[in-house]
Design an enzyme around this catalytic site. Structure first.
Site, PDB file in Angstrom:
ATOM      1  N   ASP A  20       0.826  -1.205   0.000  1.00 30.64           N
ATOM      2  CA  ASP A  20       0.000   0.000   0.000  1.00 30.64           C
ATOM      3  C   ASP A  20       0.866   1.264   0.000  1.00 30.64           C
ATOM      4  OD1 ASP A  20      -2.807   1.123   0.565  1.00 30.64           O
ATOM      5  OD2 ASP A  20      -1.609   2.077   2.127  1.00 30.64           O
ATOM      6  N   GLU A  70      13.414 -15.965  -0.300  1.00 30.54           N
ATOM      7  CA  GLU A  70      13.846 -17.056   0.591  1.00 30.54           C
ATOM      8  C   GLU A  70      12.989 -18.308   0.399  1.00 30.54           C
ATOM      9  OE1 GLU A  70      13.331 -15.542   4.551  1.00 30.54           O
ATOM     10  OE2 GLU A  70      14.927 -14.055   4.291  1.00 30.54           O
TER      11      GLU A  70
HETATM   12  C1  GLC Z   1      -4.063   3.258  -0.552  1.00 32.78           C
HETATM   13  C2  GLC Z   1      -5.332   2.442  -0.449  1.00 32.78           C
HETATM   14  C3  GLC Z   1      -6.418   3.322   0.057  1.00 32.78           C
HETATM   15  C4  GLC Z   1      -6.022   3.853   1.428  1.00 32.78           C
HETATM   16  C5  GLC Z   1      -4.675   4.562   1.377  1.00 32.78           C
HETATM   17  C6  GLC Z   1      -4.110   4.798   2.760  1.00 32.78           C
HETATM   18  O1  GLC Z   1      -4.160   4.235  -1.505  1.00 32.78           O
HETATM   19  O2  GLC Z   1      -5.650   1.865  -1.685  1.00 32.78           O
HETATM   20  O3  GLC Z   1      -7.653   2.659   0.137  1.00 32.78           O
HETATM   21  O4  GLC Z   1      -6.997   4.751   1.878  1.00 32.78           O
HETATM   22  O5  GLC Z   1      -3.713   3.795   0.696  1.00 32.78           O
HETATM   23  O6  GLC Z   1      -3.685   3.598   3.331  1.00 32.78           O
END
Ligand code: GLC
Length: 595
Positions: free
Chosen positions: A257, A301
């Site tokens: 993310d 790994e």
């Molecule tokens: C990314 C995710 C989103 C979230 C953001 C903060 O963009 O896809 O849904 O709100 O990160 O974690």
């Protein structure tokens, strides 16, 4: 109707020629082989171990937003039991892997992107044992599991942050985050002017134990998502350990993310007007690559190496490609293509750019039409503004869903025919539109932090309709349960049950498309060669005998005589391809190009 003449003689661009050479490398050609079960469904994978390593290069990955996929417990909220019950549906759809949005314990300030405990499952979804069983059951069906990890921030309820709040300024517990004194007299001004990805400020002031105003802490998203300090060894070790925790449980990869954000300039300068590459104080800093090199080491790994998929929002294509160098991530989401308007020249240029930028690092492209953050394609393509930008979302935007659906069907075939891996966000295979929810149902912080101007992202997170009747259209195992977000009544027509009975439905189109993609080696690994079908069409060959043509213009495009139709996104007009349609063809090999 006038029509453009399609010439199936290839115009191979230098980029396409190089692409052909790259795709010809043996390591690019591998996918899991699928053996049909007795009833003809591709339910069980028979994998050649030699090929299993490269499955991700051409995989179809289905994104499961657990809360809205299927509710097995009957409380109106989706859960792991619901996903397990619906695994046969996913196998029949023909996907290679599932990507689960965060499923960890969380106060849900940002739909789970505020993780309180990485080594467990949110009780509303189930428990760890169920997750392990789900991972194993899916794998039995030839479906791998990818989970979300969120390195930039954690939940304010995470023990680390609670400990930091309870500790003195300058204490080791605060070093794992970015605590700073405020500026100005009394420290009542924020340490920087940085703006949140969710609009508004990026700093929140704490209160000392004696009730006086304290230090500020950084959060690029909501105050409930404090940013971690990636210069701290604990932060690095903890994440590598979390990766091993899940990889040991059979998880095949992670979706990372906000992957370009975790590293900060610790001097906290003001935001420069037009920063040079790598000079932005919190986006795409050069040191970030060390993190992913270390993660790649962890992934490698394993006997069957695990994969890293980055959520990398970067306008600079060359900087984007750096994340995909051979010792970093395997793939990253191609948002550049997703945000483009429905225009032939623009989309074609984006495809060409994508292939060109991936080539030097040897990484496959990804094709993405939406996800849990983005306006659904049938809605987006039915609007005047067919592109996507977060800051352009508004309530009450007029939408032609019939047009949007036609285009979304065409886009589904277009993207499924391109070289690389393919992402499908749950419900796109049903052609679900974005729902304009009553404000009282909205939970998304993007809505609130925009002052209520932006409808937020919950409109693409509405529970799936599985059957035509019942309070939740089959979403919940308990027939009278109300789904956590209301489904529009018209969704009865879009339900899985209804679409399974309709040979022309969006669901059947996806099933047929994925099945052809699986059957035809050329669709997965054949070189892309552009074809000339006029300025309003996107036409290309893959390999020697497969061709895809998408008509984005207002006039029909004539199909070549020497071709047979494999699949079309809508009815053809005799031997012509109508506007907003894609056709897949089996064509004669072109004597001018060797594929
Ligand atoms: C990314 C995710 C989103 C979230 C953001 C903060 O963009 O896809 O849904 O709100 O990160 O974690």
């Amino acid at each position: 109707m006038d029509s453009e003449v399609l010439s199936l003689t290839g115009r191979e661009s230098p980029a396409a020629a190089a692409d052909r050479a790259a795709n010809a490398a043996p390591s690019h050609g591998a996918t899991a082989g699928i053996v049909a079960s007795d009833d003809g469904n591709p339910l069980r994978a028979a994998e050649d171990p030699a090929l299993a390593h490269d499955w991700w290069r051409t995989a179809v990955i289905y994104q499961v937003y657990v809360r809205s996929f299927a509710d097995g417990s009957g409380d109106g909220t989706g859960d792991l039991a619901g996903v397990r019950e619906r695994l046969p549906y996913l196998a029949q759809l023909g996907v290679d892997a599932l990507w689960f949005n965060p499923w960890y314990p969380s106060p849900l300030a940002d739909a789970g992107y505020d993780v309180a405990d990485y080594r467990d499952i949110h009780p509303m979804f189930g428990d760890l044992r169920q997750a392990e069983e789900l991972i194993a059951e899916a794998r039995e069906l030839g479906i791998r599991t990818i989970i979300d990890v969120v390195p930039n921030h954690i939940s304010h309820e995470h023990p680390w942050f609670q400990e930091a709040l309870a500790s003195e300024p300058g204490s080791p517990a605060r070093e794992r985050f970015w605590f700073r004194d405020g500026l100005g007299e009394g420290g009542d001004q924020m340490p920087t002017d940085w703006v949140s990805s969710f609009q508004g400020p990026t700093w929140t002031r704490t209160t000392n134990a004696d009730g006086t105003p304290g230090q500020w802490y950084l959060h690029l998203f909501t105050p409930e998502q404090p940013d971690l300090n990636w210069n701290h060894p604990d932060v690095r070790h903890e994440h590598e350990d979390v990766l091993r925790f899940w990889f040991d449980r059979g998880v095949a990869g992670v979706r990372i993310d906000s992957a370009a954000l975790p590293v900060k300039d610790p001097s906290f300068p003001p935001l420069p007007h037009d920063p040079a590459p790598g000079e932005h104080p919190h986006l795409d800093r050069d040191e970030i690559h060390d993190i992913y090199r270390a993660w790649r080491g962890v992934a490698d790994e394993y006997d069957e190496p695990r994969i890293l998929v980055g959520e990398v929002w970067l306008a600079d294509a060359a900087r984007f490609a750096r994340y995909l160098r051979p010792d970093e991530m395997h793939t990253a989401f191609n948002f550049e293509f997703m945000t483009q308007p429905w225009e032939a020249q623009v989309l074609r240029a984006s495809i060409e750019r994508t292939l060109t930028e991936h080539r030097p690092v040897g990484a496959p492209a990804t094709w993405v039409l939406s996800n849990h953050d983005i306006t659904r394609p049938v809605t987006r393509y039915g609007r005047e503004d067919t592109g996507f930008a977060f800051d352009r979302k508004r309530f009450g935007t007029s939408t032609d869903l019939e047009l949007g659906t036609r285009r979304a069907r065409a886009a589904a075939l277009l993207t499924a025919a391109l070289p690389g891996s393919l992402y499908i966000y749950q419900g796109d295979e049903l052609g679900l539109p974005e729902v304009e929810l009553d404000r009282s149902f909205i939970e998304d912080p993007m809505h609130f932090r925009s002052g209520g101007v932006d409808p937020g992202r919950d409109g693409c997170r509405v529970p799936l309709p599985w059957s035509e009747h019942g309070a939740s259209l089959g979403f919940s195992a308990q027939p009278s349960a109300q789904p956590w977000l209301p489904q529009p009544a018209q969704w009865s027509h879009l339900s899985v049950a209804r679409q399974e009975a309709d040979p022309h439905s969006m669901l059947q189109l996806y099933r047929e498309a994925l099945s052809l993609r699986r059957e035809r080696e050329d669709m997965r690994t054949g070189a892309l060669t552009w074809l000339d079908a006029g300025p309003d069409a996107i036409a290309f060959r893959r390999g020697a005998t497969f061709a895809s043509i998408t008509n984005l213009g207002e006039r029909n495009v004539a199909l070549p005589g020497n071709a047979s139709v494999l699949l079309a996104s809508g009815p053809l007009d005799g031997t012509e391809l109508p506007p907003d349609c894609t056709v897949w063809l089996d064509v004669e090999p072109d004597p001018h190009t060797s594929a």
